[in-house]
Design an enzyme around this catalytic site. Structure first.
Site, PDB file in Angstrom:
ATOM      1  N   SER A  51       1.097  -1.101  -0.211  1.00  7.58           N
ATOM      2  CA  SER A  51       0.383   0.326   0.073  1.00  7.58           C
ATOM      3  C   SER A  51       1.130   1.132   0.062  1.00  7.58           C
ATOM      4  CB  SER A  51      -1.305  -0.170   1.403  1.00  7.58           C
ATOM      5  OG  SER A  51      -1.529  -0.936   1.153  1.00  7.58           O
ATOM      6  N   ASN A  52       2.096   0.669   0.306  1.00  9.88           N
ATOM      7  CA  ASN A  52       2.616   2.156   0.966  1.00  9.88           C
ATOM      8  C   ASN A  52       3.551   2.268  -0.455  1.00  9.88           C
ATOM      9  OD1 ASN A  52       2.913   4.353   3.615  1.00  9.88           O
ATOM     10  ND2 ASN A  52       3.325   1.835   3.879  1.00  9.88           N
ATOM     11  N   LYS A 176      -0.704 -10.060   7.469  1.00  8.30           N
ATOM     12  CA  LYS A 176      -0.501  -8.704   8.330  1.00  8.30           C
ATOM     13  C   LYS A 176      -1.729  -8.262   8.418  1.00  8.30           C
ATOM     14  CE  LYS A 176       1.033  -4.266   6.629  1.00  8.30           C
ATOM     15  NZ  LYS A 176       1.597  -2.900   6.262  1.00  8.30           N
TER      16      LYS A 176
END
Length: 340
Positions: A51-52, A176
């Site tokens: 996502s980052n 996660k």
């Protein structure tokens, strides 16, 4: 790949992807520089194209370039023991498997996969999610880590029973927890006998009577905390590691919480966790643009996100610097923790 690097307890960083500010093309020298800085700080694994990493803004070819350059930089700097986990999330089983194959070709050793969510009404049931993840695990050449992040998948939040059930598949090796649910993490870690770092307490290895145990023939299970502001809580809950965006900015601080925990210095770990949580809370409000621009402010590289993500103005960056002074003072006081 003849021999896969085992995942181990510690801090993993989901790296941001760097672009040239004028051309919007990948800035591969900075991508390489950042990966090596993180490894030297003591980060034990890199997540690329998560996502980052703005994966949704990159082509498949660009994604492979990021993974390949990251792997090459780590190898050249002597960090062959730092594995790359690649984001491989697509809306179909077939698409996720294709991304996993791309990642394997580029040098990744594991993949991180979100639930599909575009057709939320049709794919949100437990059976649909079970079929999706086991289908990806069957086709992926790399072991799969489940990515439970309700905020980016239309609110889909898998409960512990479903995660444990899906994780019986031998090619699923971790979860996660960006849901930040430590109770869920505790249940999953216990049921699946997740690996843990050295602990100041005797470890209770009693299996859960409510769930089947999991074979560790492929890889011991890894329970990742997904947000830096509950790093210490993750460890107390029996978690294995963290994958946290704040490690882009303050990797040594993130690593030090693990170190203090393992050394039995709980009061110091608690004090540092509060500082880390404050800093993480600041960064969580500015997300990728803020992370990149604060890297630029503190370290001289970072730049901007790819549109349509918006840049912060100068006043916002100055305010961000002010709010992060406490965490960055700690970060700058710590040594690199890498053994390399």
């Amino acid at each position: 790949m003849s021999q896969r690097t085992p995942l181990r307890p510690g801090v993993y960083c989901p790296t941001v992807t760097f672009f040239h500010p004028d051309t919007d093309e990948l800035d591969t020298p900075t991508i390489r520089k950042h990966a090596v800085r993180l490894a030297r700080a003591g980060v034990v694994g890199i997540v690329a194209m998560g996502s980052n990493g703005e994966a949704v803004h990159l082509s498949r070819a660009e994604r492979q370039t990021v993974i390949r350059e990251t792997r090459a930089a780590l190898d050249a700097a002597g960090f062959r023991n730092v594995p790359i986990i690649a984001g491989a999330s697509d809306q179909s089983v077939r698409g996720s498997v294709e991304l996993a194959r791309d990642a394997a070709e580029a040098g990744a050793e594991y993949v991180l996969v979100l639930p599909p969510s575009y057709y939320r009404y049709a794919v949100g049931s437990e059976e649909s999610l079970y079929d999706f993840f086991t289908g990806v695990a069957e086709g992926s050449p790399l072991p799969v880590i489940i990515y439970n992040y309700p905020g980016v998948v239309a609110g889909i939040d898998m409960d512990s029973d479903l995660i444990i059930r899906i994780s019986q598949h031998p090619n699923i090796v971790g979860t996660k927890f960006t849901c930040a649910n430590t109770g869920k993490l505790t249940r999953v870690a216990r049921a699946l006998k997740a690996i843990t770092p050295p602990s100041p307490f005797p470890l209770d290895q009693t299996p859960s009577p409510n769930h089947p145990t999991k074979s560790t023939a492929n890889h011991p299970y890894v329970a990742f905390g997904g947000i830096a502001d509950f790093t210490l809580q993750c460890l107390i809950s029996g978690g294995s590691a963290t994958i946290v965006g704040t490690a882009n900015v303050a990797p040594r601080t993130c690593v030090q919480v693990f170190n203090l925990w393992s050394e039995g210095k709980l009061a110091e770990a608690y004090r540092l966790q509060k500082i880390l949580a404050d800093g993480d809370g600041v960064l969580s409000k500015v997300l990728i643009p803020g992370t990149k621009q604060i890297l630029q402010a503190f370290f001289g590289y970072g730049g901007y996100p790819r549109p349509p993500l918006r840049r912060l103005d100068d006043a916002a960056v100055r305010e961000l610097q002010d709010k992060l002074q406490e965490m960055m003072a700690v970060e700058n006081s710590l040594p690199d923790f890498s053994a390399s």
